[in-house]
Enzyme design. Structure first.
Site, PDB file in Angstrom:
ATOM      1  N   CYS A  27      -7.766   0.115   1.702  1.00  0.00           N
ATOM      2  CA  CYS A  27      -7.092   0.705   2.723  1.00  0.00           C
ATOM      3  C   CYS A  27      -7.603   2.318   3.567  1.00  0.00           C
ATOM      4  CB  CYS A  27      -6.084   1.900   1.337  1.00  0.00           C
ATOM      5  SG  CYS A  27      -5.171   3.172   1.955  1.00  0.00           S
ATOM      6  N   LYS A  54       1.198  -2.265  -9.608  1.00  0.00           N
ATOM      7  CA  LYS A  54       0.158  -0.653  -9.492  1.00  0.00           C
ATOM      8  C   LYS A  54       0.798  -0.340 -11.681  1.00  0.00           C
ATOM      9  CE  LYS A  54       2.040   0.475  -5.685  1.00  0.00           C
ATOM     10  NZ  LYS A  54       3.665   1.423  -4.743  1.00  0.00           N
ATOM     11  N   VAL A  67      -1.678   5.753  -2.228  1.00  0.00           N
ATOM     12  CA  VAL A  67      -2.744   6.246  -2.360  1.00  0.00           C
ATOM     13  C   VAL A  67      -3.162   6.097  -1.242  1.00  0.00           C
ATOM     14  CG1 VAL A  67      -3.826   4.610  -4.493  1.00  0.00           C
ATOM     15  CG2 VAL A  67      -3.817   3.635  -2.277  1.00  0.00           C
ATOM     16  N   SER A  81      -3.251  11.159   3.025  1.00  0.00           N
ATOM     17  CA  SER A  81      -4.158  11.133   2.951  1.00  0.00           C
ATOM     18  C   SER A  81      -4.427  12.625   3.980  1.00  0.00           C
ATOM     19  CB  SER A  81      -5.200  10.591   4.262  1.00  0.00           C
ATOM     20  OG  SER A  81      -4.364  10.385   5.301  1.00  0.00           O
TER      21      SER A  81
END
Length: 254
Positions: A27, A54, A67, A81
């Site tokens: 990712c 998951k 994520v 992020s």
């Protein structure tokens, strides 16, 4: 470190007291936070998640089940992020990654926003079964042009300056994956060195940054994972050797 991706039914590893980042190895958004943690030389644990199956407990750290998510205290986390990385830069200021000038910080955010169209073009190209629309190629090339012009304008080795900063660690994960597109049968997405000399030089410099070097994957690896996703059976654990590391001795280098 095992690169096994935990999935439905797997138990949550015990908390060790360190920062803990929940990620997925392939990712680009999770990679952004890994690079910032590496750049700041912060001790942390890394837990990979199978995003197709998951584990139930990931929703305790991010209600969206996405994520990256950063567990900063046992049972407490933040996610996204951009949010994580600004938090890390402010919480651990010893290695500052954002520009000190408010205007430059704003310009960096604008650059990330404008580059987003190239990121979208990448996803379209990577997961399109056959040819892609000319507009997708155009948006991709606009992103390359944007970075080439910005590097020329700033006149520094990295977008942040003489050393890489948050802007570089934010954009890099996608540049890393761009090089996989020609390997996926999309030659129109290759980065022409004669046209993008500054950008190519910048990319080579980024590959040698310790924070990046410790985590980067080869274009061939990204292409292989992408192909597995396109086929509907993403091979999340293609890098995990923990099951055989004690059974098969390493070969000596010739």
């Amino acid at each position: 470190m095992s690169e096994k991706h935990l999935q439905t039914g797997d138990i949550l590893p015990p908390y060790t007291g360190k920062l803990r980042l929940f990620a997925m190895r392939f990712c680009p958004y999770a990679e952004r936070s890994v690079l910032v943690l590496n750049a700041k030389k912060i001790e942390y644990d890394l837990v990979f998640i199978n995003l197709d199956h998951k584990p139930e407990w990931i929703f305790n750290f991010n209600p969206k089940g996405a994520v990256p998510a950063l567990e900063y205290e046992e049972g407490k986390a933040i996610f996204d992020s951009n949010i994580i990385n600004v938090y890390l830069d402010e919480k651990y200021p010893e290695v500052p990654l954002q520009a000190s000038d408010p205007l430059r910080r704003a310009q960096d955010k604008c650059l990330v926003e404008l580059f987003a169209s190239a990121q979208s073009a990448y996803y379209t190209a990577a997961f399109a079964p056959q040819n892609v629309e000319p507009s997708t190629v155009e948006n991709y090339k606009k992103g390359l042009d944007l970075l080439q012009k910005e590097l020329e304008k700033r006149g520094t080795k990295f977008l942040h300056g003489d050393e890489p900063g948050l802007i570089d660690y934010t954009i890099w994960p996608f540049l890393e994956r761009f090089e996989a597109l020609p390997l996926l049968g999309k030659p129109e997405f290759s980065i022409d060195k004669s046209k993008y000399e500054l950008l190519v030089t910048y990319m080579e410099a980024m590959k040698n940054v310790p924070a990046v070097k410790a985590y980067t994957l080869a274009p061939e690896t990204h292409a292989k994972f992408t192909e597995s996703r396109v086929k509907g059976d993403a091979n999340y654990n293609m890098l995990d050797t923990s099951a055989v590391c004690c059974m098969r001795p390493r070969k000596k280098k010739e």
